[in-house]
Design an enzyme around this catalytic site. Sequence first.
Site, PDB file in Angstrom:
ATOM      1  N   LYS A  29      -7.633   5.596 -10.402  1.00 15.03           N
ATOM      2  CA  LYS A  29      -7.515   4.244  -9.857  1.00 15.03           C
ATOM      3  C   LYS A  29      -7.937   3.156 -10.848  1.00 15.03           C
ATOM      4  CE  LYS A  29      -6.090   5.101  -5.614  1.00 15.03           C
ATOM      5  NZ  LYS A  29      -4.728   4.669  -5.218  1.00 15.03           N
ATOM      6  N   GLU A  55      -7.974  -3.410  -0.798  1.00 12.99           N
ATOM      7  CA  GLU A  55      -8.064  -2.514   0.345  1.00 12.99           C
ATOM      8  C   GLU A  55      -8.438  -1.144  -0.195  1.00 12.99           C
ATOM      9  OE1 GLU A  55      -5.305  -2.933  -1.289  1.00 12.99           O
ATOM     10  OE2 GLU A  55      -4.758  -0.836  -1.604  1.00 12.99           O
ATOM     11  N   SER A  84      -5.980  13.972 -10.169  1.00 13.49           N
ATOM     12  CA  SER A  84      -6.160  12.522 -10.086  1.00 13.49           C
ATOM     13  C   SER A  84      -7.588  12.080  -9.810  1.00 13.49           C
ATOM     14  CB  SER A  84      -5.226  11.960  -9.013  1.00 13.49           C
ATOM     15  OG  SER A  84      -5.441  12.637  -7.792  1.00 13.49           O
TER      16      SER A  84
END
Lengths: 273, 406
Positions: free
Chosen positions: B99, B121, B388
């Site tokens: 991210k 969010e 990830s």
Amino acid sequence: MSRISQCFENLKADGQTALIPYVTAGDPEPWVTVPLLHALVDAGADIIELGIPFSDPMCDGPVIQKACERALKNDVSIRHVLKMVKQFREKNSHTPIVLMGYANPIEAMGYGNFAEQAKEAGVDGVLTVDVPPEESDEFREIMDQNEIDTIYLVAPTTSAERMQTIASFARGFIYYVSIKGVTGAAALDVSEVSGKLSQLREKTKLPVGVGFGIRDGKSAAEVSEVADAVVVGSTLVRCIEEHADRLDELPAAVAGLLAEMRHAINARDLASA
Amino acid sequence: MLEQHIHDYFKNFPDKRGHFGPYGGRFVGETLMGAIYELEQAYEQYRNDPEFLAEMDKDLSTFVGRPSPLYLAENWSQKLGGAQIYLKREDLNHTGAHKVNNTIGQALLAKRMGKNRIIAETGAGQHGVATATVAARLGMECVVYMGAEDVERQAQNVYRMKLLGAQVVPVESGSRTLKDALNEALRDWVTNVDDTFYIIGTVAGPHPYPAMVRDFQTVIGRETKRQITEVTGRLPDALVACIGGGSNAIGMFHPFIEDESVAMYGVEGAGHGIDTGEHSAPLSAGRPGVLHGNRTYLMQDDNGEIIETHSISAGLDYPGVGPEHAWLKDIGRATYVSVTDDEALAAFHELTRTEGIIPALESSHALAYVSKLAPTMSAEQSIVINLSGRGDKDMHTVAAMAGLKF
């Protein structure tokens, strides 16, 4: 001439400002809606905005969000909303109805299918808040074919260039969103609205309605000085919420609120006539 | 047909209006349109600006720790008895997931646009933490919207965000998960549009977000291409990544789109099983529609109402998916599959025990699919999995499944 345009013509001839209440269809119970719409007309509504409940109403504040949730709890779908309009039309053939909602329920039904059924039910206009002009070519074409007005929003952040585009696409009337924010958020600033409206009127001959942030007779009357129509939503929906467990009193209570605004607007219209 | 699509891909997608075929677009209220154009303009200005790119590269290297390693999972490959399995270690990034690649890019853009208030969010909390992290470093105000249910199940990440100085707002509306957090962030943006930059965490939302977030995440695929070629002398045979909104998958896939020999598998969360309806697999079991600014595959009922999703991993618990994945599915360039909560959990334990790497539950979905795929391939072939994120944040969920509580 569409029912919406006719309505504005008549009001103009009488020197009156239109009053447009918004309620969410099926809130708090499906059977309440049609009697409520009749009560709103009796209390002075010129046009009715009927909300199609949606699970994710991201342009709305908490008051209308909760209204959607109450309606969806009773499984009120877009098909039910069209049935309500049809039922309303059994007793009223003159008050224009604008459906207001989000793209997905209409997409799920299919534009063509929706337009045909909406026309048959007696719908006069549609406002999909999350579909800007950029994404609405096909939708507008199909609505045009079915003689349903596509209503567009103009916001405080809309540039002069975009206003021009929106004006060229708009049918019926243009809805000016008076504040940066969601429905029912802050109070509007009439002088700011007034400046933006004169800019908009240079680009369009269509009537302009103003909504978001109108809470009572006083603010409704102030807005009526600069607008062709005053749209009231969250204030009425809050009243519906408060009467959710006293359904017999609900239509009269909501209509009473609207009547107050009607009187305030009429007084102002008379004074400026 | 596919060949033509691939040939045209980089020229045509997205088009000027942000469309990937019939998907994508800009479906937001009029009040936000100005901000979206402003963002698009700024992004077009800076995306090829040497100074901007240099600052980003420096941050990715010295702050995030890139390039992330490509690790050959020898034990696991041998155990499965098929293809050689490589893990792209995004779990080793600062803040523990892919991210941060995106939040760094967007925050640097926000700074250049003179916007000092950041909103975001978050579902699992990884994007929220990555956003709060860059906001802390750049001295920006940060507000993170998070579904109230996710606030409960990701308490540790909530605390991390607070430590970093962010305000975490629990969202009580709707299903109290990621989609409702997105609604609330959009409401905030519409209200504070002049001074606020909305950092969307995945390749969804109105144009230019899907393209912009993808571009920031393609560092994953670009590094992978270089690394795997150095090790094996050729391209991998398959890429596998989990899909919630799809940012880690598109970041891995995109640099390989023209390399037709490379198969691509996106793995959605099948939750309790696709037949039960309790899942988060719109590409496998949904229909196209419009939500959160774009047209894409959605989990919805016959009336177009969005239905509640389920996944063991909060990061996959979302009813939509990035519009570019919708297009890659339709043209057949990528294959979308799903695995259940139980399969993902089994893969979580398997990797932990065989390789000493504790994966995030999201990434465990990709692992679970590879445990089926690898044995069908030969030892000369290779698969790269985008690992990830790391599993630290999932300790309490996994422990609870084993009947433990702490």
